[in-house]
Design an enzyme around this catalytic site. Structure first.
Site, mmCIF file in Angstrom:
data_model
loop_
_atom_site.group_PDB
_atom_site.id
_atom_site.type_symbol
_atom_site.label_atom_id
_atom_site.label_comp_id
_atom_site.label_asym_id
_atom_site.label_seq_id
_atom_site.Cartn_x
_atom_site.Cartn_y
_atom_site.Cartn_z
ATOM 1 N N CYS A 1 0.774 -1.146 -0.004
ATOM 2 C CA CYS A 1 -0.023 -0.004 -0.005
ATOM 3 C C CYS A 1 0.940 1.279 0.071
ATOM 4 C CB CYS A 1 -0.819 -0.032 1.240
ATOM 5 S SG CYS A 1 -2.050 -1.091 1.196
ATOM 6 N N CYS B 1 -48.315 -10.179 20.157
ATOM 7 C CA CYS B 1 -46.870 -9.939 19.213
ATOM 8 C C CYS B 1 -45.532 -9.175 20.114
ATOM 9 C CB CYS B 1 -47.036 -9.343 17.715
ATOM 10 S SG CYS B 1 -47.529 -7.652 17.838
#
Length: 428
Positions: A249, A381
């Site tokens: 790099c 739920c």
């Protein structure tokens, strides 16, 4: 004779690796048992009407990891596997930083980081765990300090040296999975060879300029020489590239987002490895509650007030003997498996919505034959939205026997249940 010696050497290596694996499993078991002991010694919580602790994760962990636990095929078991897992990240740079951030966020139990370098100013545009004030500090120490701020529940191991042929086996043997976040062929061969000998799966990535590569190696991690095992780095690259062709790099350049994406992909592959079956299929896609998954929880108003019951009222009804009824939990199964009320039956919202034929009859397959025709049905739920929709649908189908059977939902769902009835209920 040479063949016998080779086989014997392979067996010795396999025995060593197996012994190391046994030590690691024993350590994980001891950790989980100690966590269980801590929970039992912690005593009752002070807030709320019920204080018994009976869930496998802490209340804070349910909140922290809830959004990934509701992903199909992860669930509570996948989260527990992550908590019991240990991952070694080799390199605290452009790949290792994003990978470790997401693994820490996911709740991996033990994260080890290996790197002998210090933070330099040239690192900062891509190595997101470091900052200007950390220049000159060991990369491992810098990374772990930030990871602890993100998730203090994890054990972090600092290995502030480079991997060498002399120390690599000792370090790698402590972990279940290895991420190669280095940037040179020498380290890649060393790490891959070690993972083969110790039977560890390996996730390797690289990035240069605007290009990236990702590869999962040694999966399944079988003994050396077993043709059913996954390929290693040498299988893919039998010969190292010429030294003059290797571009780092520092020489070739790198864009930060490119290496960041590759590190994130490494973390994703690592989580799939730890969760074993954590993958989304077309079948699971159809059953997924995307509104809930995306955090859209605006209350809906489908039912009249007399068609709803408070959580505390339902709890009083449960305590009364002879009050036969049915509690229908319409959360998806992955949520039902996380926690549920004893005696409830699970028929997911997606099933009831998608299978019209099984709902629009007076006695669908999920309705117990032994339930009296006048026995009420309560629907629950997570937040009290889906339960209203299903309650209305059941009434329209005629299951309410023209009004002679009460069908209603629990107002506010399990959020209200935690607030009004059971403070130990996991909030996920």
């Amino acid at each position: 004779m040479e063949g016998h010696n080779t086989t014997a050497e392979l067996l010795r290596r396999q025995i060593t690796a197996t012994e190391e694996e046994l030590k690691r499993l024993k350590a994980q078991l001891a950790f989980l048992e100690s966590e269980k002991a801590k929970s039992s010694r912690a005593g009752p919580e002070q807030d709320g009407p019920v204080t018994q602790r009976r869930w496998p994760l802490s209340e804070e962990e349910y909140k922290r990891y809830g959004r990934q636990m509701i992903v199909p095929n992860v669930g509570i078991q996948g989260q527990l596997r992550l908590k019991a897992a240990s991952i070694l990240i080799v390199g605290a740079g452009g790949l290792g930083c994003p990978a470790s951030v997401y693994l820490a966020g996911a709740g991996v139990g033990i994260i080890g980081i290996v790197d002998g370098d210090v933070v330099e100013t040239s690192n900062l545009h891509r190595q997101i765990l470091h900052n200007t004030s950390k220049v000159g500090m060991k990369k491992v120490d810098s990374a772990i300090s930030n990871l602890k701020a993100l998730n203090p529940n994890i054990k972090y191991n600092a290995h502030t040296e480079h991997l060498t042929p002399q120390n690599v086996a000792e370090i790698v043997s402590q972990y279940d999975l290895v991420l190669d976040c280095t940037d040179h062929p020498t380290s890649r061969y060393l790490i891959s060879d070690t993972c083969v000998l110790l039977q560890k799966p390996l996730v390797s990535a690289s990035a240069l300029r605007t290009d990236g590569q990702l590869i999962v190696l040694n999966t399944p991690p079988l003994p050396p020489g077993n043709e059913n095992g996954g390929p290693c780095y040498r299988c893919v690259f039998p010969k190292p590239p010429p030294a003059e062709s290797v571009v780092s790099c520092g020489d070739g350049g790198i864009l930060g987002p490119v290496v960041g994406v590759m590190g994130v992909l490494q973390a994703l592959e690592a989580v799939n490895a730890c969760s074993a079956t954590a993958e989304l299929t077309l079948e699971k896609l159809a059953a997924m509650d995307y509104a809930f998954f995306c955090g859209v929880a605006a209350p809906v108003k489908v039912l009249a007030s007399e068609e709803r019951i408070e959580a505390r009222e339902y709890e009083e009804l449960r305590k009364q003997r002879g009050k036969e009824h049915l509690l229908l939990d319409v959360r998806e199964k992955v949520q039902f498996d996380i926690c549920s009320i004893e005696g409830s039956i699970n028929v997911p919202f997606s099933t009831l919505q998608g299978n019209r034929g099984d709902v629009e009859i007076e006695h669908p397959s999920w309705l117990p034959e032994t339930l009296p025709s006048e026995a009420p049905i309560y629907v629950v739920c997570r937040l009290g939205n889906d339960s209203q929709v299903i309650t209305r649908k059941l009434k329209e189908s005629g299951i309410d026997k023209k009004g002679t059977r009460y069908i209603g939902d629990i107002k506010g769902g399990f959020k209200a249940w935690k607030e009004q009835v059971d403070s130990s209920w996991p909030e996920y």
